[in-house]
Design an enzyme around this catalytic site. Sequence first.
Site, PDB file in Angstrom:
ATOM      1  N   SER A  35       0.811  -1.232   0.000  1.00  0.00           N
ATOM      2  CA  SER A  35       0.000   0.000   0.000  1.00  0.00           C
ATOM      3  C   SER A  35       0.836   1.271   0.000  1.00  0.00           C
ATOM      4  O   SER A  35       0.364   2.314  -0.452  1.00  0.00           O
ATOM      5  CB  SER A  35      -0.908   0.017   1.231  1.00  0.00           C
ATOM      6  N   GLY A  70      -1.758  -4.301   1.480  1.00  0.00           N
ATOM      7  CA  GLY A  70      -1.832  -5.473   2.340  1.00  0.00           C
ATOM      8  C   GLY A  70      -0.962  -6.638   1.908  1.00  0.00           C
ATOM      9  O   GLY A  70      -1.002  -7.692   2.545  1.00  0.00           O
ATOM     10  N   ASN A 102       4.491  -5.608   5.406  1.00  0.00           N
ATOM     11  CA  ASN A 102       3.564  -6.684   5.788  1.00  0.00           C
ATOM     12  C   ASN A 102       4.257  -8.041   5.926  1.00  0.00           C
ATOM     13  O   ASN A 102       3.593  -9.071   5.995  1.00  0.00           O
ATOM     14  CB  ASN A 102       2.437  -6.788   4.750  1.00  0.00           C
ATOM     15  N   ASP A 221      -2.055   7.290  10.009  1.00  0.00           N
ATOM     16  CA  ASP A 221      -1.295   6.357  10.852  1.00  0.00           C
ATOM     17  C   ASP A 221       0.179   6.635  10.578  1.00  0.00           C
ATOM     18  O   ASP A 221       0.495   7.603   9.883  1.00  0.00           O
ATOM     19  CB  ASP A 221      -1.671   4.899  10.540  1.00  0.00           C
ATOM     20  N   HIS A 224       1.147   5.128   6.208  1.00  0.00           N
ATOM     21  CA  HIS A 224       0.601   5.544   4.906  1.00  0.00           C
ATOM     22  C   HIS A 224       0.697   7.056   4.736  1.00  0.00           C
ATOM     23  O   HIS A 224       0.282   7.803   5.624  1.00  0.00           O
ATOM     24  CB  HIS A 224      -0.853   5.083   4.781  1.00  0.00           C
TER      25      HIS A 224
END
Length: 267
Positions: A35, A70, A102, A221, A224
Amino acid sequence: MKLSLSTVLASVALAKPDPTIEKRATPTVYLAGDSTMAEGGGGSGTGTQGWGHYLQYSLSVPVVNNAIGGRSARSFTVEGRFDAIASKLKSGDIVIIEFGHNDGGSLSPTDNGRTDCPGAGTETCTSTYNGQTVTVYTYPFYLIQAAKLFVSKGAKVILSSPTPNNPWEGGSFAYSSSRFTTYTHDSAAAVSVGYVDHGTYTANIFKSQGLNTVNTYYPNDHTHTSPLGADTVAKAFVKGLACAGTANSPLASYIKNATSSIPGSCV
Ligand SMILES: *[C@@H]1O[C@H](CO)[C@@H](O)[C@H](O)[C@H]1NC(C)=O
């Protein structure tokens, strides 16, 4: 059985490009990542964008962004997404691979389908995912398999270290490369493909821009980025390409901007 990475990778020399593959007049650049690179970043409504969106503005060749939120090196592999890119490649195309956000975590008690087997080589883990017993490989293993596949299609590959989480989130600047940066560097060296330490290039620019500016890059967050943040992260990548130069980077000759006009300094 545990083989050293270099033993496994010795076979890479055999992965010569197929000479029958059609060559494009100019290369297309394909992006594989998560992402932080993907179109739309962390998803609709988050006010975020992936840096891959902005790469096109600095290059004279087309960019196809196949990054998807993800995903890890493992799930991108298992879902056939590297294979899908490989099926589109023409000789001379360029693939940028960037994962890491991830790929950490633990396989037990619950395997989320993303976490890699710990280790830097050919270690394997046996896990249960979606009710199936699966074999999970290491982050370097997945990257190297993908790089070998693309090289066999006549493409050039750039492995890129993961972007930093907000290095100002604690109130003072703090960045240290994660193990995924080391793994990415070593994987690139093992298969003689390009490498950009994107994490360090980005962190250095973020350091110079200061807390107030950089905090605005993370609206949601610490991972991102906002569109402006993503543009900065893309420029940091381009700086890394420019600093590597045409001798070390297959993309350096397609940068539109003068190296000196790109923020940051070479590392
Ligand atoms: C290069 O210049 C274009 C405008 O032509 C700009 O959009 C882009 O952000 C610049 N890239 C870098 C890395 O400075």
